[in-house]
Design a protein around this motif. Structure first.
Motif, mmCIF file in Angstrom:
data_model
loop_
_atom_site.group_PDB
_atom_site.id
_atom_site.type_symbol
_atom_site.label_atom_id
_atom_site.label_comp_id
_atom_site.label_asym_id
_atom_site.label_seq_id
_atom_site.Cartn_x
_atom_site.Cartn_y
_atom_site.Cartn_z
ATOM 1 N N MET A 43 0.955 -1.086 -0.085
ATOM 2 C CA MET A 43 0.065 0.062 0.049
ATOM 3 C C MET A 43 0.855 1.295 0.129
ATOM 4 O O MET A 43 0.237 2.383 -0.552
ATOM 5 C CB MET A 43 -1.119 0.022 0.979
ATOM 6 N N ALA A 44 1.897 1.083 0.631
ATOM 7 C CA ALA A 44 2.857 2.282 0.803
ATOM 8 C C ALA A 44 3.100 2.856 -0.567
ATOM 9 O O ALA A 44 3.221 3.980 -0.761
ATOM 10 C CB ALA A 44 4.324 2.026 1.369
ATOM 11 N N ASP A 45 3.524 1.990 -1.720
ATOM 12 C CA ASP A 45 3.931 2.455 -2.886
ATOM 13 C C ASP A 45 2.832 3.073 -3.794
ATOM 14 O O ASP A 45 2.808 3.670 -4.872
ATOM 15 C CB ASP A 45 4.354 1.307 -3.794
ATOM 16 N N LEU A 46 1.454 2.727 -3.270
ATOM 17 C CA LEU A 46 0.534 3.263 -3.949
ATOM 18 C C LEU A 46 -0.024 4.538 -3.602
ATOM 19 O O LEU A 46 -1.012 5.421 -4.148
ATOM 20 C CB LEU A 46 -0.984 2.247 -3.938
ATOM 21 N N MET A 47 0.248 5.068 -2.368
ATOM 22 C CA MET A 47 0.014 6.396 -1.857
ATOM 23 C C MET A 47 0.576 7.538 -2.670
ATOM 24 O O MET A 47 1.699 7.613 -3.236
ATOM 25 C CB MET A 47 0.247 6.451 -0.417
ATOM 26 N N ARG A 48 -0.363 8.486 -2.653
ATOM 27 C CA ARG A 48 0.041 9.759 -3.470
ATOM 28 C C ARG A 48 -0.181 11.242 -2.791
ATOM 29 O O ARG A 48 -1.136 11.143 -1.927
ATOM 30 C CB ARG A 48 -0.641 9.892 -4.907
ATOM 31 N N PHE A 49 0.796 12.094 -2.851
ATOM 32 C CA PHE A 49 0.694 13.237 -1.833
ATOM 33 C C PHE A 49 1.011 14.443 -2.829
ATOM 34 O O PHE A 49 1.944 14.478 -3.479
ATOM 35 C CB PHE A 49 1.912 13.239 -0.756
ATOM 36 N N TYR A 50 0.132 15.480 -2.628
ATOM 37 C CA TYR A 50 0.387 16.703 -3.447
ATOM 38 C C TYR A 50 0.025 17.876 -2.467
ATOM 39 O O TYR A 50 -1.149 18.063 -1.685
ATOM 40 C CB TYR A 50 -0.731 16.742 -4.509
ATOM 41 N N GLY A 51 0.718 19.201 -2.619
ATOM 42 C CA GLY A 51 0.551 20.125 -1.881
ATOM 43 C C GLY A 51 0.736 20.183 -0.483
ATOM 44 O O GLY A 51 0.014 21.003 0.095
ATOM 45 N N ASP A 52 1.743 19.513 0.048
ATOM 46 C CA ASP A 52 1.979 19.384 1.501
ATOM 47 C C ASP A 52 0.533 19.276 2.216
ATOM 48 O O ASP A 52 0.252 20.207 3.114
ATOM 49 C CB ASP A 52 2.649 20.573 1.901
ATOM 50 N N PRO A 53 -0.005 18.012 2.088
ATOM 51 C CA PRO A 53 -1.275 17.901 2.644
ATOM 52 C C PRO A 53 -1.044 17.684 4.122
ATOM 53 O O PRO A 53 -2.099 17.970 4.909
ATOM 54 C CB PRO A 53 -1.537 16.380 2.213
#
Length: 226
Positions: free
Chosen positions: A63-73
């Motif tokens: 699951m770790a590799d599937l996570m996506r983060f944008y804009g300093d969430p």
């Protein structure tokens, strides 16, 4: 389109906190799981902490590799919680799972709103709920773990000028789940999501609860249930 966040979080070697672990046994289990996740996932950034917790939540380090983060969430989420912005969720399971400790924000479920809209338009109750809560979405934290239709509605709102502080969007399923998350990632708004059809309540709740935990640590709380 937002850029993926990689901001360091000073997490390596930090005191472990679990606001939900209020007994020694619960804390020991949670701490052991997190130690394993640190080893497998890494612990260099605040986003790594969300990757760890989401992996533990589903029992799969993939699951770790599937996570996506944008804009300093993480930063956006912590700031929103500090000003007591509401947390608006899609279903009651997500509402129940989000920690009520460590912050003072209201956790609101979209299912409790918009019944007339759902009936009149023939749309899902979660979608209707977010439409009914449109004015509250501005500046709020939105957490969607199950309803792709609701995430698509929120994406439409953002395109129309409504700006939530943060969107955690991890709906699960084979119909519009992957597509709704792709749509979220194309928008200029802080977000946590995951690639593909996987996700669900455990992932959304884990991501949000880690942000709450980071806020609690900033306030000087650490240890089992602090």
């Amino acid at each position: 389109m937002g850029e993926e966040s990689s901001r360091p979080g000073d997490t390596t070697g930090s005191t472990y906190t679990d606001l939900a672990a209020v007994t020694p046994e619960a804390y020991a289990i949670a701490s052991k799981s997190r130690n394993l996740a640190r080893e497998q996932v890494g612990n260099a950034t605040r986003e790594d902490r969300i990757r760890q917790r989401c992996s533990v939540a589903v029992g799969d380090f993939a699951m770790a590799d599937l996570m996506r983060f944008y804009g300093d969430p993480v930063g956006a989420g912590v700031s929103a919680l500090e000003r007591r912005a509401p947390v608006i969720v899609d279903i009651r399971m997500v509402q129940a799972g989000i920690l009520k400790r460590g912050h003072t924000s209201d956790v609101v479920c979209a299912l409790d709103y918009g019944e007339d809209i759902a009936r009149e338009r023939g749309i899902t109750r979660t979608s209707a709920g977010f439409l009914a809560l449109r004015d509250r979405v501005e500046g709020a934290i939105v957490v969607i773990g199950n309803a792709p239709s609701a995430l698509l509605v929120v994406c439409d709102m953002i395109r129309e000028g409504v700006r939530p502080a943060l969107v955690v969007g991890t709906p699960v399923g084979f119909v519009n789940a992957a597509e709704s998350k792709e749509a979220l990632r194309a928008l200029d708004v802080p977000s946590v999501s995951n690639a593909g059809t996987r996700g669900g309540t455990p992932v959304a709740v884990a991501a949000m609860n880690e942000i709450i935990t980071i806020l609690a640590e900033r306030a000087g709380h650490a240890g089992p249930g602090y």
